[in-house]
Design a protein around this motif. Sequence first.
Motif, PDB file in Angstrom:
ATOM      1  N   ASP A  24      11.434  -7.494 -15.904  1.00 10.49           N
ATOM      2  CA  ASP A  24      11.776  -6.273 -15.168  1.00 10.49           C
ATOM      3  C   ASP A  24      10.573  -5.326 -15.151  1.00 10.49           C
ATOM      4  OD1 ASP A  24      13.116  -4.319 -13.820  1.00 10.49           O
ATOM      5  OD2 ASP A  24      14.540  -3.848 -15.428  1.00 10.49           O
ATOM      6  N   GLY A  25       9.663  -5.608 -14.234  1.00 11.13           N
ATOM      7  CA  GLY A  25       8.482  -4.767 -14.131  1.00 11.13           C
ATOM      8  C   GLY A  25       7.486  -5.328 -13.136  1.00 11.13           C
ATOM      9  N   LEU A  26       6.324  -4.718 -13.128  1.00 12.16           N
ATOM     10  CA  LEU A  26       5.276  -5.027 -12.156  1.00 12.16           C
ATOM     11  C   LEU A  26       3.959  -5.249 -12.880  1.00 12.16           C
ATOM     12  CD1 LEU A  26       6.251  -2.024  -9.898  1.00 12.16           C
ATOM     13  CD2 LEU A  26       6.521  -4.419  -9.204  1.00 12.16           C
ATOM     14  N   GLN A  52       8.711   2.071  -6.178  1.00  9.46           N
ATOM     15  CA  GLN A  52       9.714   2.591  -5.251  1.00  9.46           C
ATOM     16  C   GLN A  52      10.781   1.530  -4.971  1.00  9.46           C
ATOM     17  OE1 GLN A  52       7.791   3.930  -1.666  1.00  9.46           O
ATOM     18  NE2 GLN A  52       9.761   4.162  -0.598  1.00  9.46           N
ATOM     19  N   ARG A  53      10.355   0.319  -4.691  1.00 11.52           N
ATOM     20  CA  ARG A  53      11.321  -0.715  -4.327  1.00 11.52           C
ATOM     21  C   ARG A  53      12.162  -1.178  -5.503  1.00 11.52           C
ATOM     22  NH1 ARG A  53       8.345  -5.013  -0.704  1.00 11.52           N
ATOM     23  NH2 ARG A  53      10.309  -6.094  -1.111  1.00 11.52           N
ATOM     24  N   THR A  57      10.729   4.727 -12.173  1.00 16.81           N
ATOM     25  CA  THR A  57      10.174   6.076 -12.000  1.00 16.81           C
ATOM     26  C   THR A  57       8.981   6.273 -12.935  1.00 16.81           C
ATOM     27  OG1 THR A  57      11.893   6.809 -13.506  1.00 16.81           O
ATOM     28  CG2 THR A  57      12.247   7.219 -11.168  1.00 16.81           C
ATOM     29  N   ALA A  58       7.833   5.886 -12.442  1.00 20.74           N
ATOM     30  CA  ALA A  58       6.623   5.942 -13.268  1.00 20.74           C
ATOM     31  C   ALA A  58       5.795   7.179 -12.929  1.00 20.74           C
ATOM     32  CB  ALA A  58       5.793   4.690 -13.035  1.00 20.74           C
ATOM     33  N   LEU A 139       5.898  -7.875  -3.515  1.00 22.36           N
ATOM     34  CA  LEU A 139       5.646  -7.184  -4.782  1.00 22.36           C
ATOM     35  C   LEU A 139       4.948  -8.091  -5.798  1.00 22.36           C
ATOM     36  CD1 LEU A 139       9.019  -5.294  -5.340  1.00 22.36           C
ATOM     37  CD2 LEU A 139       7.005  -4.591  -4.035  1.00 22.36           C
ATOM     38  N   LYS A 140       4.140  -7.470  -6.635  1.00 21.68           N
ATOM     39  CA  LYS A 140       3.544  -8.217  -7.751  1.00 21.68           C
ATOM     40  C   LYS A 140       4.407  -7.911  -8.977  1.00 21.68           C
ATOM     41  CE  LYS A 140      -1.020  -9.581  -9.369  1.00 21.68           C
ATOM     42  NZ  LYS A 140      -1.258 -10.891  -8.765  1.00 21.68           N
TER      43      LYS A 140
END
Lengths: 271, 271
Positions: A24-26, A52-53, A57-58, A139-140
């Motif tokens: 759960d992340g990028l 955003q997608r 909320t970073a 997305l990455k």
Amino acid sequence: MQSWVDGQPADTLGLQSRGLAYGDGLFETIAVKAGRPSLFEYHLERLALGCQRLAITADLALIRDELSRYASVLGEGVLKLILTRGDSQRGYAPAVGVPPRRILQGNPPAAYPACNAEHGVRLFECRTRLAEQPLLAGLKHLNRLEQVLARSEWHDPDYAEGLMRDTAGRVVEGVYSNLFLVKDGVLLTADLSRCGVAGVMRAALMVEAARLGIDVRVGDLSLEDLARSDEVFLCNSVYGIWPVRACASMNWSPGPVTRKLQAIARTLLDA
Amino acid sequence: MQSWVDGQPADTLGLQSRGLAYGDGLFETIAVKAGRPSLFEYHLERLALGCQRLAITADLALIRDELSRYASVLGEGVLKLILTRGDSQRGYAPAVGVPPRRILQGNPPAAYPACNAEHGVRLFECRTRLAEQPLLAGLKHLNRLEQVLARSEWHDPDYAEGLMRDTAGRVVEGVYSNLFLVKDGVLLTADLSRCGVAGVMRAALMVEAARLGIDVRVGDLSLEDLARSDEVFLCNSVYGIWPVRACASMNWSPGPVTRKLQAIARTLLDA
């Protein structure tokens, strides 16, 4: 170089990480030259879009600052940022008010054979297909089992990369690169709205190509399109551009469009 | 309870974990009653299948032993095993000869409202669709962004679970449960060869239903099949069975087949 977790030197992460539990992340893999992150704005833009997608909320200003500071210490190499949704107990529901977590890792410059860029690479035809998931396409993100399976398919170092198609058979990308075809002077690259990673070098090259007056078309690509191409090349944000010289029974030579963009990619990485 | 990493008490994991980087691994969520893992053989079987399909070479006898020992200390609760492909440096290619890593986490028994099992639950209709990826379908792997996105769609506690369909519109499962329909005394559940998680309670119930002489059919399910069902229920390896009483404008009452299997599920979890 020593890694940082949330701005502090660290080698470990708590077991409650949603990055570990669910992917759960990028992430972003950023070339660092002379203490500066290459293609920095492109990386930050993709990260912002990913947040955003996925509704993460970073604090992007903080991340920008942290990446800059880390890069200045790293000097030369590859900086990897992993941004997770943070920690939580059991269950898929994201906890409310839990801050995302920033993991920065520094590696030495990637050591790819120089002949990849000079003479071009051979592509392995991966049997692993990319699933169509519009919600995650482009997305990455950290769910990368398809790439792991695809990269596990070959061990012969004569193949520098693999060709990935989607479950419908469309030609999409490499395992860790984006793919461009050149046909009659037009640059073609796959539509990544169903699957694939929208690489930052791909994005930058599309801007630069348009500046040079090269027509760029994004759309569905078939194996026939690949076979009929005048030139084929791969790109990513670490190595720049590699011409493709072979895939299965298809062969190409590094052409003028590839060479022109390759020089630009080098400049972008050194900027 | 204190977690274990590779058999040793630990709260953290190294940042080089492929579990974190790529979601490269598997997990099992196991109910523990009176110091024993419930549905243990089913969990071990699914884990073995996952290892085989992802080419993770794990010592399954060691894992069995470790889970047993951890469960005996935990006593009552939920044991989560995460099995990663281990650590590696940058790059999707799995390192050769690197052992997988075992992470065991213990939580208190799940605290679901008793009315879920008694009166049934309402299903949220998730907009997030499951992508079709036969290479990963059925496995409980660590790439779970689809479930995270689906579970993020609702906050109203009146919905205990969400209904997930695939990108082609077929009815597949819940976000953290499998789904069964009952029609004219026949038990129907989705074919999970394209997407979905093949839950161990689902597997156990299919065996038990056959023993009871209930016909079980695995196939593609449509919204129409759901609407026409006499009974609908969810299952997983922690809570057993929850009747479904509503989804969108559809309504059902907990029926005799659901109640019969619910009693069996309780026995399985307590065995």
